[in-house]
Design a protein around this motif. Structure first.
Motif, PDB file in Angstrom:
ATOM      1  N   ALA A  85      -7.401  -5.822   8.906  1.00  0.00           N
ATOM      2  CA  ALA A  85      -7.915  -4.981   7.885  1.00  0.00           C
ATOM      3  C   ALA A  85      -7.007  -3.906   7.398  1.00  0.00           C
ATOM      4  O   ALA A  85      -6.519  -3.687   6.252  1.00  0.00           O
ATOM      5  CB  ALA A  85      -9.266  -4.660   8.228  1.00  0.00           C
ATOM      6  N   LEU A  87      -3.661  -3.884   7.938  1.00  0.00           N
ATOM      7  CA  LEU A  87      -2.598  -4.381   7.514  1.00  0.00           C
ATOM      8  C   LEU A  87      -2.922  -4.699   5.942  1.00  0.00           C
ATOM      9  O   LEU A  87      -1.949  -4.498   4.995  1.00  0.00           O
ATOM     10  CB  LEU A  87      -2.255  -5.531   8.162  1.00  0.00           C
ATOM     11  CG  LEU A  87      -0.663  -6.272   7.982  1.00  0.00           C
ATOM     12  CD1 LEU A  87       0.307  -5.468   8.705  1.00  0.00           C
ATOM     13  CD2 LEU A  87      -0.700  -7.638   8.606  1.00  0.00           C
ATOM     14  N   LEU A  88      -3.895  -5.245   5.635  1.00  0.00           N
ATOM     15  CA  LEU A  88      -4.181  -5.768   4.248  1.00  0.00           C
ATOM     16  C   LEU A  88      -4.388  -4.606   3.385  1.00  0.00           C
ATOM     17  O   LEU A  88      -3.888  -4.686   2.319  1.00  0.00           O
ATOM     18  CB  LEU A  88      -5.624  -6.542   4.182  1.00  0.00           C
ATOM     19  CG  LEU A  88      -5.646  -8.003   5.021  1.00  0.00           C
ATOM     20  CD1 LEU A  88      -7.111  -8.558   5.003  1.00  0.00           C
ATOM     21  CD2 LEU A  88      -4.714  -9.054   4.170  1.00  0.00           C
ATOM     22  N   LYS A  89      -4.924  -3.489   3.876  1.00  0.00           N
ATOM     23  CA  LYS A  89      -4.962  -2.275   3.111  1.00  0.00           C
ATOM     24  C   LYS A  89      -3.810  -1.685   2.918  1.00  0.00           C
ATOM     25  O   LYS A  89      -3.388  -1.375   1.671  1.00  0.00           O
ATOM     26  CB  LYS A  89      -5.800  -1.062   3.946  1.00  0.00           C
ATOM     27  CG  LYS A  89      -6.028   0.000   3.207  1.00  0.00           C
ATOM     28  CD  LYS A  89      -7.060   0.917   3.727  1.00  0.00           C
ATOM     29  CE  LYS A  89      -6.833   2.431   3.198  1.00  0.00           C
ATOM     30  NZ  LYS A  89      -7.109   2.655   1.945  1.00  0.00           N
ATOM     31  N   LYS A  91      -0.878  -3.501   2.699  1.00  0.00           N
ATOM     32  CA  LYS A  91      -0.285  -4.222   1.889  1.00  0.00           C
ATOM     33  C   LYS A  91      -0.564  -4.093   0.314  1.00  0.00           C
ATOM     34  O   LYS A  91      -0.123  -4.424  -0.478  1.00  0.00           O
ATOM     35  CB  LYS A  91      -0.603  -5.692   2.116  1.00  0.00           C
ATOM     36  CG  LYS A  91       0.660  -6.253   3.214  1.00  0.00           C
ATOM     37  CD  LYS A  91       0.466  -7.689   3.421  1.00  0.00           C
ATOM     38  CE  LYS A  91       1.396  -8.433   2.783  1.00  0.00           C
ATOM     39  NZ  LYS A  91       1.387  -9.992   3.127  1.00  0.00           N
ATOM     40  N   GLY A  92      -2.111  -3.886   0.235  1.00  0.00           N
ATOM     41  CA  GLY A  92      -2.720  -3.694  -1.068  1.00  0.00           C
ATOM     42  C   GLY A  92      -2.065  -2.492  -1.748  1.00  0.00           C
ATOM     43  O   GLY A  92      -2.052  -2.411  -3.105  1.00  0.00           O
ATOM     44  N   GLU A  93      -1.703  -1.406  -1.097  1.00  0.00           N
ATOM     45  CA  GLU A  93      -1.287  -0.615  -1.449  1.00  0.00           C
ATOM     46  C   GLU A  93       0.019  -0.143  -1.797  1.00  0.00           C
ATOM     47  O   GLU A  93       0.384   0.564  -2.523  1.00  0.00           O
ATOM     48  CB  GLU A  93      -1.681   0.790  -0.601  1.00  0.00           C
ATOM     49  CG  GLU A  93      -3.263   1.167  -0.618  1.00  0.00           C
ATOM     50  CD  GLU A  93      -3.629   2.066   0.423  1.00  0.00           C
ATOM     51  OE1 GLU A  93      -2.782   2.520   1.452  1.00  0.00           O
ATOM     52  OE2 GLU A  93      -4.864   2.585   0.470  1.00  0.00           O
TER      53      GLU A  93
ATOM     54  N   LYS B  32      -7.005  -7.704  -0.219  1.00  0.00           N
ATOM     55  CA  LYS B  32      -5.909  -6.741   0.149  1.00  0.00           C
ATOM     56  C   LYS B  32      -6.010  -5.710  -0.975  1.00  0.00           C
ATOM     57  O   LYS B  32      -5.709  -4.255  -0.414  1.00  0.00           O
ATOM     58  CB  LYS B  32      -4.639  -7.315   0.478  1.00  0.00           C
ATOM     59  CG  LYS B  32      -3.853  -7.628  -0.780  1.00  0.00           C
ATOM     60  CD  LYS B  32      -2.327  -7.980  -0.433  1.00  0.00           C
ATOM     61  CE  LYS B  32      -1.788  -8.376  -1.669  1.00  0.00           C
ATOM     62  NZ  LYS B  32      -0.325  -9.146  -1.264  1.00  0.00           N
ATOM     63  N   LYS B  33      -6.353  -5.906  -2.021  1.00  0.00           N
ATOM     64  CA  LYS B  33      -6.497  -4.845  -3.089  1.00  0.00           C
ATOM     65  C   LYS B  33      -7.467  -3.976  -2.972  1.00  0.00           C
ATOM     66  O   LYS B  33      -7.879  -2.946  -3.607  1.00  0.00           O
ATOM     67  CB  LYS B  33      -6.232  -5.299  -4.753  1.00  0.00           C
ATOM     68  CG  LYS B  33      -4.980  -6.027  -4.783  1.00  0.00           C
ATOM     69  CD  LYS B  33      -4.139  -5.227  -5.607  1.00  0.00           C
ATOM     70  CE  LYS B  33      -2.810  -5.724  -5.931  1.00  0.00           C
ATOM     71  NZ  LYS B  33      -1.526  -5.008  -5.524  1.00  0.00           N
ATOM     72  N   MET B  35      -9.514  -3.373  -0.061  1.00  0.00           N
ATOM     73  CA  MET B  35      -9.722  -2.894   1.207  1.00  0.00           C
ATOM     74  C   MET B  35      -9.817  -1.448   1.250  1.00  0.00           C
ATOM     75  O   MET B  35      -8.986  -0.862   1.029  1.00  0.00           O
ATOM     76  CB  MET B  35      -8.563  -3.254   2.340  1.00  0.00           C
ATOM     77  CG  MET B  35      -9.029  -3.462   3.684  1.00  0.00           C
ATOM     78  SD  MET B  35     -10.324  -4.608   3.926  1.00  0.00           S
ATOM     79  CE  MET B  35      -9.663  -6.178   4.218  1.00  0.00           C
ATOM     80  N   GLY B  36     -11.271  -1.026   1.446  1.00  0.00           N
ATOM     81  CA  GLY B  36     -11.314   0.420   1.631  1.00  0.00           C
ATOM     82  C   GLY B  36     -11.399   1.073   3.201  1.00  0.00           C
ATOM     83  O   GLY B  36     -11.326   0.135   3.881  1.00  0.00           O
TER      84      GLY B  36
END
Lengths: 94, 211
Positions: A85, A87-89, A91-93, B32-33, B35-36
């Motif tokens: 989770a 890592l995903l956050k 990557k998303g940012e 992934k975009k 994820m809070g």
């Protein structure tokens, strides 16, 4: 570190792992059907074994071996889920 | 419902791996975009809770046991894609560390207990919102969603066994659906109990799946 809600949730999961020796040892739904309908013998052994049957090998007490397996698995799955989770956050940012 | 190696044929196992691989890749992209900060510990503790709860087999009729799957709970709290990721974490560790579920069968196990169970539960739970928004509706909707997630996953498993030529469909389907209709009651009760606990303590966590 302040105590957060999810610390309590993780402690609860670890508590469940400690209860694991109390679980029913009867075959589960799929295993029962495989036995009754005669295809259990088609199951193949795993290629390698780490902690088979949720019991840490080399421990005399089955209950202790099961509890240890439960605690290892619970912490491992927590670490993987949490890191994924995070890592995903990241990557998303990015 | 963890399928060991040998129960399913190479083509069925291959299709399972392709579908599971594609779904997990999409789930990574889709989540992934969104994820809070709150989702991060929740993903970890949900995976941990599901792993531990899955160890606690409960007895059902006739010398058979069942265990919690957890996909419904994960999908209701965090949406189906994050639910798939959580179930994949659990199933991969069970397969690689505990030899529960075969290595070749991992894709099919992710398909049944991760993808199918998550989507069935999520849509039934969301659909139940048509009947109101109250606490009782959420508990009943969550329980029903959990029951269907196990029942439909077991039907999928019966088809996979039949297509593999392991056991005829007319034997596998009633047997799997029958036993898992009972196991699903346990799934429904546990899911509703956890939702009830969350509503009483941290109701805001129930809103995360919309993100």
């Amino acid at each position: 570190m302040r105590f957060k809600w999810w610390h309590g949730a993780l402690i609860f999961a670890l508590f469940l792992a400690v209860l694991s020796p109390l679980a029913s040892s009867s075959p589960d739904g799929l295993e029962r059907i495989a036995e009754d309908k005669g295809f259990m013998e088609t199951a193949r052994e795993a290629f390698f074994e780490a902690i088979p049957d949720y019991m840490v090998p080399g421990i005399k007490s089955e209950a202790v071996a099961t509890i240890l397996a439960g605690l290892i698995g619970t912490l491992l799955v927590f670490a993987i889920g949490y890191s994924l989770a995070r890592l995903l956050k990241a990557k998303g940012e990015a | 419902m963890h399928i060991p190696d040998g129960f399913i044929s190479a083509p069925v196992a291959t299709v399972g791996c392709v579908v599971a691989g594609g779904s997990v890749a999409y789930a990574v992209k889709a989540t992934k975009k969104k994820m809070g900060e709150k989702q991060i510990p929740l993903m970890g503790v949900l995976a941990a809770f599901i792993f531990a709860a899955q160890m606690l087999n409960f007895p059902i009729a006739g010398g058979t046991s069942g265990h919690f799957v957890g996909a419904a709970l994960a999908a209701i709290l965090l949406g189906p894609w994050r639910g798939i990721l959580i179930m994949t974490c659990v199933l991969v560790v069970q397969c690689l560390v505990f030899q529960d579920g075969g290595l070749f069968a991992l894709g099919v196990n992710i398909l049944n207990m991760g993808i199918i169970a998550s989507f069935v539960a999520y849509h039934i739970y969301r659909g139940s919102a048509l009947f109101g928004e109250g606490r009782k509706r959420k508990l009943i909707g969550g329980g029903l969603a959990a029951w269907f997630s196990v029942a439909i996953a077991s039907v999928a498993c019966a088809f996979e066994l039949a297509i593999s030529g392991t056991v005829p469909l007319k034997i596998a389907l009633p047997a799997m659906a029958g036993i898992h209709a009972l196991i699903g009651i346990g799934e429904g009760l546990i899911t509703a109990a956890v939702l009830n606990l969350i509503m009483a303590t941290r109701a805001d966590l129930l809103e995360l799946q919309k993100a």
